[in-house]
Design an enzyme around this catalytic site. Structure first.
Site, PDB file in Angstrom:
ATOM      1  N   GLU A 180     107.630  76.127  28.333  1.00 28.67           N
ATOM      2  CA  GLU A 180     106.778  77.296  28.148  1.00 28.67           C
ATOM      3  C   GLU A 180     106.836  77.764  26.702  1.00 28.67           C
ATOM      4  O   GLU A 180     106.416  78.869  26.379  1.00 28.67           O
ATOM      5  CB  GLU A 180     107.132  78.415  29.125  1.00 28.67           C
ATOM      6  CG  GLU A 180     108.546  78.933  29.067  1.00 28.67           C
ATOM      7  CD  GLU A 180     108.748  80.092  30.046  1.00 28.67           C
ATOM      8  OE1 GLU A 180     109.033  79.801  31.203  1.00 28.67           O
ATOM      9  OE2 GLU A 180     108.599  81.256  29.651  1.00 28.67           O
ATOM     10  N   CYS A 185     109.701  78.139  34.299  1.00 27.77           N
ATOM     11  CA  CYS A 185     110.952  77.380  34.109  1.00 27.77           C
ATOM     12  C   CYS A 185     111.017  76.081  34.907  1.00 27.77           C
ATOM     13  O   CYS A 185     112.036  75.393  34.865  1.00 27.77           O
ATOM     14  CB  CYS A 185     112.147  78.251  34.461  1.00 27.77           C
ATOM     15  SG  CYS A 185     112.349  79.657  33.369  1.00 27.77           S
ATOM     16  N   HIS A 212     118.473  76.147  39.442  1.00 26.96           N
ATOM     17  CA  HIS A 212     117.987  76.789  38.219  1.00 26.96           C
ATOM     18  C   HIS A 212     118.951  77.904  37.823  1.00 26.96           C
ATOM     19  O   HIS A 212     119.447  78.651  38.679  1.00 26.96           O
ATOM     20  CB  HIS A 212     116.578  77.347  38.428  1.00 26.96           C
ATOM     21  CG  HIS A 212     116.083  78.103  37.224  1.00 26.96           C
ATOM     22  ND1 HIS A 212     116.031  77.528  35.974  1.00 26.96           N
ATOM     23  CD2 HIS A 212     115.654  79.392  37.084  1.00 26.96           C
ATOM     24  CE1 HIS A 212     115.570  78.425  35.113  1.00 26.96           C
ATOM     25  NE2 HIS A 212     115.345  79.557  35.749  1.00 26.96           N
TER      26      HIS A 212
END
Lengths: 348, 137
Positions: free
Chosen positions: A80, A112, A234
């Protein structure tokens, strides 16, 4: 057998400590360290961006794969923080590793989880036989607004994976994707920093999607958390991956190897992919790995990996991930950090 | 800078592609089209430079050209690669006061110029010290 043929990680050398950021904004450093469970983060120098980190990670992946760039048939870069708004990062990466000109190339964005999107696509290309070797990259030089909670964690790093059907070091056994329209974190066109929904980024976003994707892949595979040697989720901060792991029945011992965030920060698209590289660095043949990404907006990709005998041949061919975190560090003060990240308004 | 200038040099800037004269066993970087002493380039073959070496000599730039003014002070060094070829480039991620001649370096892919806020980004090679440890700036 389809899976990872080669992998690589690149983390910049500069670091800033939580205390240094907190001092600037009059914030309580111990509270942030306890709340986020991180002590420092990586900082990209002005000559480092998503492309440069990705090229270095990709070169390590090629070395571990034992192939040349000309054998790569597809390059996908998930981030990103692509350096250009219009112009692909992937073409620069492909050119730098020699994967030109007969190559399919695209940039991915999904907050993400753009990196795991690229991995998913490359696995599909390998499984179909459409492309012999393809390169998936997840990397970011993450943005966090000055003084915002994100500034304490937004970091930089990149992970690269070459997918194929020969000489595999980690076979993919199952994948599952889980998504919904959940606006927990976003950045509008022309905005420099992202906005987020505070606590809304937790239960309905991160936890809902990671538990959804992981429970589904466990059901699909018929496996239990105890069947895995390692798990990586994550990691936007230190607390979330440990908490979601516990919710799903994984132990701290299974998670800690890929839990880089306490000394790396949140590398956004690189977060769970970099955790996977740290696991592959020490994994043994036959080890099972659960991986689950999360991208705001929102969705998760989960993967079940089985490490093969070839892992031992490639682990020491390139710099490993943990040593990149623990060595070669250059600490910067907030002024240098602000200059590096272009947070200082200058006369045109 | 017009984008074709850096685009034309992508092979050498991105991948350290040189040429080697088969007749004189000599490496040329940046690559030449004609070998010295010859009338054509038929003896020149593609040659891949290694990405490791040592600092042969260096200087610290305190008063840089305008496009590099935010980077000062920075180091420009001559790097002797492991095959003996010497290249000139910036030495990044280093404290100029602790840099030493003979120090081991690795060549990395970095941004070289940004051409303001709107121009094309130029990438290429820089050396970084292959040292371990922790420093503070």
């Amino acid at each position: 057998m389809v899976g990872i043929v080669g992998y690589g990680a690149k983390i910049p050398r500069h670091r800033i400590k939580v205390e240094e950021i907190a001092k600037t904004w009059g914030a309580d450093a111990p509270s942030y360290k306890k709340g986020l469970q991180l002590t420092e983060k990586s900082v990209p120098a002005p000559d480092v961006d998503t492309v440069t980190l990705s090229v270095e990670a990709a070169r390590y992946a090629l070395k571990r794969a034992g192939i040349s760039g000309t054998e790569i048939g597809a390059v996908y870069v998930g981030s990103e923080s692509h350096p250009y708004a219009v112009k692909p990062s992937g073409t620069i990466v492909a050119e730098a590793i020699g994967a030109v000109k007969d190559c399919h190339c695209a940039d991915y964005e999904f907050a993400c989880k753009a990196g795991s999107e690229a991995m998913f696509t490359c696995l599909g290309l390998a499984k179909s036989g459409y492309v012999k070797y393809s390169l998936a990259i997840g990397g970011d030089t993450s943005q966090g607004a000055p003084g915002d909670a994100l500034e304490y964690s937004a970091a930089a790093g990149s992970a690269a994976f070459i997918m194929g059907a020969e000489n595999v070091v980690a076979e993919v056994l199952y994948t599952h994707s889980y998504m919904s329209d959940t606006p927990d974190f976003w950045r509008r066109e022309h905005e420099h920093y992202p906005q987020h929904g505070g606590r809304f980024t937790g239960e309905p976003a991160y936890f809902e999607h990671i538990t959804g994707a992981t429970k589904a892949i466990l059901q699909k595979s018929g496996m239990k958390p105890q069947d895995f040697q390692f798990a990586v989720f994550h990691q936007p901060n230190g607390k979330f991956p440990m908490r979601v792991g516990k919710m799903l029945g994984f132990t701290k011992e299974q998670i800690v190897t890929g839990w880089l965030v306490p000394v790396l920060g949140n590398t956004y698209s690189g977060a769970s992919p970099l955790g996977l590289t740290a696991i592959l660095d020490i994994a043994k043949p036959g080890d099972m790995i659960m991986m689950c990404s999360y991208g705001s907006g929102a969705g998760s990709d989960s993967f079940v990996w089985k490490v093969t005998d070839r892992i031992k041949e490639v682990q020491n061919l390139c710099p490993k991930t943990r040593p990149q975190l623990d060595e070669h560090k250059i600490y910067v003060d907030y002024g240098t950090y602000a200059k590096f990240r272009k947070k200082i308004l200058k006369n045109k | 800078m017009f984008p074709s200038r850096t685009w034309r040099e992508n092979p050498q800037r991105y991948r350290l592609e040189a040429v080697k004269c088969a007749k004189h066993n000599k490496v040329f970087f940046p690559p030449r089209r004609v070998s010295p002493g010859s009338l054509d380039g038929s003896s020149l073959k593609p040659y891949q430079l290694p990405n490791e070496g040592t600092i042969y000599t260096f200087t610290t730039i305190e008063v840089p050209p305008s496009q590099f003014k935010d980077s000062a002070p920075y180091v420009v060094g001559m790097i002797e690669l492991t095959d003996g070829t010497k290249i000139t480039c910036q030495v990044a991620d280093c404290d100029p006061s602790t840099l030493k001649i003979g120090q081991k370096v690795k060549i990395e892919f970095r941004r070289v110029q940004t051409h303001g806020e709107h121009g094309v980004l130029s990438y290429g090679y820089k050396a970084v010290p292959a040292i371990q440890g922790v420093t503070t700036v």
